[in-house]
Scaffold this active site. Structure first.
Site, PDB file in Angstrom:
ATOM      1  N   SER A  49       0.859  -1.186   0.000  1.00 34.64           N
ATOM      2  CA  SER A  49       0.000   0.000   0.000  1.00 34.64           C
ATOM      3  C   SER A  49       0.895   1.235   0.000  1.00 34.64           C
ATOM      4  CB  SER A  49      -0.902   0.003   1.235  1.00 34.64           C
ATOM      5  OG  SER A  49      -0.112   0.239   2.403  1.00 34.64           O
ATOM      6  N   ASP A  84      -0.639  -1.629  -4.195  1.00 36.28           N
ATOM      7  CA  ASP A  84      -2.037  -1.898  -3.814  1.00 36.28           C
ATOM      8  C   ASP A  84      -2.791  -0.569  -3.663  1.00 36.28           C
ATOM      9  OD1 ASP A  84      -4.213  -3.465  -2.978  1.00 36.28           O
ATOM     10  OD2 ASP A  84      -3.637  -3.313  -0.869  1.00 36.28           O
ATOM     11  N   GLU A 135      -9.765  -0.521 -10.821  1.00 36.52           N
ATOM     12  CA  GLU A 135     -10.877  -0.787  -9.902  1.00 36.52           C
ATOM     13  C   GLU A 135     -12.123  -0.006 -10.301  1.00 36.52           C
ATOM     14  OE1 GLU A 135     -10.139  -0.924  -5.682  1.00 36.52           O
ATOM     15  OE2 GLU A 135     -12.179  -0.300  -5.222  1.00 36.52           O
ATOM     16  N   HIS A 177     -12.612  -4.284   3.274  1.00 38.25           N
ATOM     17  CA  HIS A 177     -11.316  -4.533   3.909  1.00 38.25           C
ATOM     18  C   HIS A 177     -11.522  -4.698   5.412  1.00 38.25           C
ATOM     19  CE1 HIS A 177      -9.668  -2.218   0.308  1.00 38.25           C
ATOM     20  NE2 HIS A 177      -9.157  -3.418   0.211  1.00 38.25           N
ATOM     21  N   HIS A 207     -10.824  -8.209  -3.397  1.00 37.34           N
ATOM     22  CA  HIS A 207     -10.178  -7.549  -2.255  1.00 37.34           C
ATOM     23  C   HIS A 207     -10.874  -7.999  -0.978  1.00 37.34           C
ATOM     24  CE1 HIS A 207      -7.540  -4.370  -4.107  1.00 37.34           C
ATOM     25  NE2 HIS A 207      -8.096  -4.949  -5.158  1.00 37.34           N
ATOM     26  N   GLY A 209      -9.845 -10.187   1.414  1.00 37.27           N
ATOM     27  CA  GLY A 209      -9.832 -11.651   1.517  1.00 37.27           C
ATOM     28  C   GLY A 209      -9.874 -12.185   2.940  1.00 37.27           C
ATOM     29  N   ASN A 229      -6.834 -10.808  -2.385  1.00 37.34           N
ATOM     30  CA  ASN A 229      -5.939 -10.010  -1.531  1.00 37.34           C
ATOM     31  C   ASN A 229      -6.181 -10.284  -0.051  1.00 37.34           C
ATOM     32  OD1 ASN A 229      -5.446  -8.836  -3.993  1.00 37.34           O
ATOM     33  ND2 ASN A 229      -5.990  -6.754  -3.369  1.00 37.34           N
ATOM     34  N   ASN A 231      -4.694  -9.064   3.807  1.00 38.94           N
ATOM     35  CA  ASN A 231      -3.835  -8.221   4.623  1.00 38.94           C
ATOM     36  C   ASN A 231      -4.154  -8.395   6.113  1.00 38.94           C
ATOM     37  OD1 ASN A 231      -2.068  -6.179   5.462  1.00 38.94           O
ATOM     38  ND2 ASN A 231      -3.689  -4.641   5.354  1.00 38.94           N
ATOM     39  N   THR A 232      -5.394  -8.071   6.492  1.00 40.31           N
ATOM     40  CA  THR A 232      -5.759  -8.032   7.913  1.00 40.31           C
ATOM     41  C   THR A 232      -5.450  -9.342   8.645  1.00 40.31           C
ATOM     42  OG1 THR A 232      -7.489  -6.451   7.391  1.00 40.31           O
ATOM     43  CG2 THR A 232      -7.674  -7.569   9.503  1.00 40.31           C
TER      44      THR A 232
HETATM   45  P1  13P Z   1      -8.105  -7.518   4.075  1.00 39.25           P
HETATM   46  O1  13P Z   1      -7.306  -6.543   4.883  1.00 39.25           O
HETATM   47  O2  13P Z   1      -9.523  -7.509   4.411  1.00 39.25           O
HETATM   48  O3  13P Z   1      -7.490  -8.876   4.093  1.00 39.25           O
HETATM   49  O4  13P Z   1      -8.038  -6.981   2.558  1.00 39.25           O
HETATM   50  C1  13P Z   1      -6.800  -6.805   1.924  1.00 39.25           C
HETATM   51  C2  13P Z   1      -6.940  -6.091   0.630  1.00 39.25           C
HETATM   52  O5  13P Z   1      -7.926  -6.190  -0.055  1.00 39.25           O
HETATM   53  C3  13P Z   1      -5.803  -5.281   0.181  1.00 39.25           C
HETATM   54  O6  13P Z   1      -6.082  -4.593  -0.980  1.00 39.25           O
END
Ligand code: 13P
Length: 287
Positions: A49, A84, A135, A177, A207, A209, A229, A231-232
């Site tokens: 990001s 990202d 997007e 997200h 996104h 995920g 994707n 991240n969290t």
């Molecule tokens: P999460 O943080 O919900 O896993 O999403 C990640 C994301 O989509 C990054 O672009």
């Protein structure tokens, strides 16, 4: 060597699996994702990001770090380094810094402006063999302080943007997200099917995920999703493992925690989460 995400996503679409994009935040995160991909013979996309880019000193530092790791960890699976949710300026900066893949998120602009800016980047990326994600319809939740509303994209607008010649398309289908709220309505598969109908073979990107059930993931893949994707979930497992280590109090008398030991449980936790996702997405042994 870093590669564009194009071939890995086309293969995933044809083979009915998805390639994971795992966002990176530091050296440990990057090393954990790369080693897990190699150990599981899986293609992988490292997501950065703009906020993480700033944190890690800037895009050139990240390119240098990742290229160094590819060589010194003997990584031979396909790896794309991907911006990202990039701004227009961020996309240009990453192209110049040596990223192999870019996301330009123009979803908050009027569609005409999204199209104009995406078109300019299609041309720049084409020349350099860089993959480009566009997007349409913003993803809900918070990403780097920007809060989206989780709208569902207009399939006609998706077609307009897909036809510009982008490599992959992220379209809002009720995903957000971060953690999904208790009362989340789930992914809108009607929207996804209508988008797939319009954009044909274009690999689609999901996104948000974190926290999507295996069943929904499989259905999304069957409807053209080829990149997911995450991240969290890595952040949460990293946090939990680090917290536990600190609570156990394994500090060195008078010297504090050894930073390498302090980060080791979080590193292992990210590896486990990434492997679990690769299994769920079906990308293992697809390198
Ligand atoms: P999460 O943080 O919900 O896993 O999403 C990640 C994301 O989509 C990054 O672009």
């Amino acid at each position: 060597m870093l590669v564009s995400a194009k071939d890995m996503l086309n293969k995933a679409r044809d083979g009915k699996y998805a390639v994971g994009q795992f966002n990176i935040n530091n050296l440990e995160w990057t090393k954990a994702v790369l080693l897990t991909a190699q150990e599981n013979n899986s293609p992988v996309i490292l997501g950065v990001s703009e906020g993480a880019g700033k944190y890690m000193c800037g895009y050139k530092t990240i390119v240098g770090m990742v290229n160094g790791m590819l060589e010194e960890l003997n990584i031979t699976v396909p790896v794309a380094l991907h911006l990202d949710h990039g701004s227009f300026d961020g996309a240009k900066a990453c192209i110049n810094a040596g990223f192999s893949s870019i996301m330009f998120d123009g979803s908050h602009y009027p569609i005409e402006e999204n199209i104009a800016k995406t078109t300019a980047l299609v041309n720049a990326c084409d020349v350099l063999g860089i993959s480009l994600e566009a997007e349409v319809g913003s993803i809900g939740g918070e990403e780097d302080g920007v809060v989206g509303t989780g709208e569902c994209a207009d399939p006609d607008e998706c077609k307009m943007v897909a036809d510009l010649g982008v490599t992959m398309l992220a379209a809002g289908i009720g995903n957000i997200h971060g953690k999904y709220p208790e009362n989340w309505a789930g992914l809108s598969f009607d929207t996804l099917a209508a988008i797939k109908d319009k954009v044909g073979d274009m690999p689609l990107v999901l996104h948000g995920g974190t926290g999507i059930s295996g069943e929904m993931i499989q259905k999304a893949i069957s409807l053209g999703v080829a990149k997911i994707n995450v991240n969290t979930e890595c952040q949460l497992t990293f946090q939990e493992a680090t917290r536990k280590y600190i609570e156990e109090g394994k500090d060195r008398e008078g010297k504090g925690f050894d930073p390498r030991k302090l980060l080791a449980p979080g590193f292992e936790a990210i590896k486990a989460t990434v492997k679990e996702k690769m299994e769920l997405f079906g990308s293992i042994n697809k390198a």
